[in-house]
Design an enzyme around this catalytic site. Structure first.
Site, short mmCIF file in Angstrom:
data_model
loop_
_atom_site.label_atom_id
_atom_site.label_comp_id
_atom_site.label_asym_id
_atom_site.label_seq_id
_atom_site.Cartn_x
_atom_site.Cartn_y
_atom_site.Cartn_z
N HIS A 168 -46.13 -19.56 -25.08
CA HIS A 168 -46.86 -18.31 -24.87
C HIS A 168 -48.34 -18.62 -24.69
O HIS A 168 -49.20 -17.93 -25.25
CB HIS A 168 -46.65 -17.37 -26.06
CG HIS A 168 -45.25 -16.87 -26.21
ND1 HIS A 168 -44.88 -16.01 -27.21
CD2 HIS A 168 -44.12 -17.11 -25.48
CE1 HIS A 168 -43.58 -15.73 -27.10
NE2 HIS A 168 -43.11 -16.40 -26.06
N TYR A 186 -55.18 -29.62 -7.00
CA TYR A 186 -54.12 -30.43 -6.40
C TYR A 186 -52.95 -30.67 -7.34
O TYR A 186 -51.84 -31.00 -6.91
CB TYR A 186 -54.66 -31.75 -5.86
CG TYR A 186 -55.16 -32.73 -6.88
CD1 TYR A 186 -54.29 -33.52 -7.62
CD2 TYR A 186 -56.53 -32.89 -7.10
CE1 TYR A 186 -54.75 -34.43 -8.55
CE2 TYR A 186 -57.01 -33.80 -8.03
CZ TYR A 186 -56.10 -34.57 -8.76
OH TYR A 186 -56.57 -35.46 -9.69
N GLU A 196 -34.27 -17.55 -27.18
CA GLU A 196 -34.40 -17.81 -25.75
C GLU A 196 -33.37 -18.81 -25.24
O GLU A 196 -33.55 -19.40 -24.16
CB GLU A 196 -35.82 -18.33 -25.43
CG GLU A 196 -36.92 -17.33 -25.72
CD GLU A 196 -36.92 -16.13 -24.78
OE1 GLU A 196 -35.96 -15.98 -24.00
OE2 GLU A 196 -37.89 -15.35 -24.84
N HIS A 232 -40.97 -24.07 -23.49
CA HIS A 232 -41.35 -22.67 -23.28
C HIS A 232 -42.50 -22.34 -24.22
O HIS A 232 -42.41 -22.61 -25.42
CB HIS A 232 -40.17 -21.75 -23.54
CG HIS A 232 -40.55 -20.31 -23.68
ND1 HIS A 232 -41.32 -19.65 -22.75
CD2 HIS A 232 -40.26 -19.39 -24.64
CE1 HIS A 232 -41.48 -18.39 -23.13
NE2 HIS A 232 -40.86 -18.21 -24.29
N TYR A 252 -48.12 -42.10 -8.59
CA TYR A 252 -49.20 -42.19 -9.57
C TYR A 252 -48.75 -42.90 -10.84
O TYR A 252 -47.62 -42.78 -11.26
CB TYR A 252 -49.71 -40.79 -9.92
CG TYR A 252 -50.79 -40.76 -10.97
CD1 TYR A 252 -52.09 -41.09 -10.65
CD2 TYR A 252 -50.49 -40.42 -12.28
CE1 TYR A 252 -53.11 -41.08 -11.60
CE2 TYR A 252 -51.49 -40.39 -13.25
CZ TYR A 252 -52.79 -40.72 -12.91
OH TYR A 252 -53.77 -40.71 -13.86
N HIS A 275 -45.46 -12.68 -20.66
CA HIS A 275 -44.66 -13.43 -21.64
C HIS A 275 -45.18 -14.84 -21.86
O HIS A 275 -45.57 -15.19 -22.97
CB HIS A 275 -43.20 -13.46 -21.16
CG HIS A 275 -42.24 -14.02 -22.15
ND1 HIS A 275 -40.90 -13.66 -22.17
CD2 HIS A 275 -42.38 -14.94 -23.13
CE1 HIS A 275 -40.29 -14.33 -23.15
NE2 HIS A 275 -41.17 -15.12 -23.73
#
Length: 228
Positions: free
Chosen positions: A109, A128, A89, A107, A224, A169
Site C-alpha cells: 500500500h 527509463y 488477498e 503487494h 544489466y 489501493h
C-alpha cells in the site's frame, strides 16, 4: 490483532525447500515495512515452490512470524501447511501464479503509488526504469479487496507487465525471485514519487520517454548487472 489459530489440520511437514522459501517470504515482508511500503500488516508477500504457494498470514505483524507460522496453499487455494489463516488477498496472489510464470509476488500500500492510482489510468513513462516493468504501468479498476473481481482486474492490468497499480489501493508486482519482486516494487514507488513531484510544478508538463526509447532501454536493461 494476532490471527486466531484455525481448527483445520493441514499437512504439518515443512520441507527444506519450503523452509527456505518461507524464510525469504518473512524477510521480504519485513523489508516492505522497514522501507515504508506498508503500514502494519497492510501488504502481503508470497513465493511459489512447485505447486505450493507460501504466503504471509492475515493480520499477523511480520516481526512475530517464525518457522512454526509458515502458511502454504496449493494453486486451488486449499491450505496445505500451517494453522494461521492466509492473507485475505490470496485470490490475487493465486491469479498471478496461474496466469504468469512468476515465482514471487509482493503487494503493498505504498503511499506515492496509491496516490497515483487515484489520479490516472496509467503511470506515464517518466523514467527509463518503466521498461523494467514491461512498459507504462496500468491502473487496475477498483474492486473490493480480497475478491475475485479485484484479482481479475489486476490480471488485466498486468498483461505484458510485471507490475501494476490497484485503484485506491496499492501495488502488485511479481518476479522470478522475491528479491526481484521487491526491487521492482521499490522502483515503482520511486517512479510514482518522481511523477507526482514533476506534475506538481505549476505551469510545467513533465517530459516523457517515447515508446521507441523505452524499447531501447528494455534491451539494455536485459543485460544489466553482473553475469557469471
Amino acid at each position: 490483532m494476532t490471527q486466531s489459530r484455525s481448527t483445520r489440520q493441514p499437512q504439518p511437514r515443512l520441507t527444506h525447500p519450503l523452509r527456505q522459501a518461507w524464510t525469504q517470504v518473512v524477510r521480504t515482508a519485513r523489508r516492505t515495512t522497514a522501507d515504508g511500503l506498508v503500514v502494519g500488516t497492510s501488504g502481503n508477500v508470497s513465493a511459489r515452490v512447485g505447486d505450493t504457494v507460501l504466503v504471509t498470514p492475515s493480520g499477523v505483524p511480520y516481526d512475530r512470524l517464525g518457522p512454526r507460522d509458515a502458511v502454504a496453499v496449493d494453486l486451488d487455494g486449499q491450505q496445505v501447511l500451517g494453522t494461521l489463516k492466509p492473507t485475505s488477498e490470496l485470490p490475487m496472489h493465486l491469479a498471478v501464479y496461474r496466469e504468469t510464470d512468476a515465482e514471487a509476488v509482493v503487494h503493498t500500500h505504498a503511499v506515492h503509488a496509491t496516490a497515483v492510482s487515484t489520479l490516472v489510468d496509467e503511470l506515464p513513462a517518466i523514467h527509463y526504469m518503466t521498461a523494467a516493468l514491461g512498459g507504462p504501468v496500468r491502473v487496475a479498476a477498483y474492486a473490493l479487496y480480497g475478491t475475485d473481481e479485484l484479482a481479475d482486474a489486476m490480471i488485466e492490468a498486468l498483461r505484458d507487465r510485471s507490475g501494476c497499480l490497484l485503484r485506491n489501493h496499492g501495488t502488485v508486482v511479481h518476479g522470478a525471485t522475491l528479491d526481484q519482486a521487491f526491487d521492482r516494487t521499490a522502483q515503482l514507488e520511486w517512479m510514482c514519487r518522481v511523477w507526482l513531484t514533476a506534475v506538481s510544478v505549476p505551469g510545467r508538463t513533465p517530459a516523457l520517454i517515447p515508446p521507441d526509447e523505452l524499447r531501447r532501454a528494455a534491451d539494455k536493461l536485459s543485460g544489466y548487472g553482473q553475469r557469471g
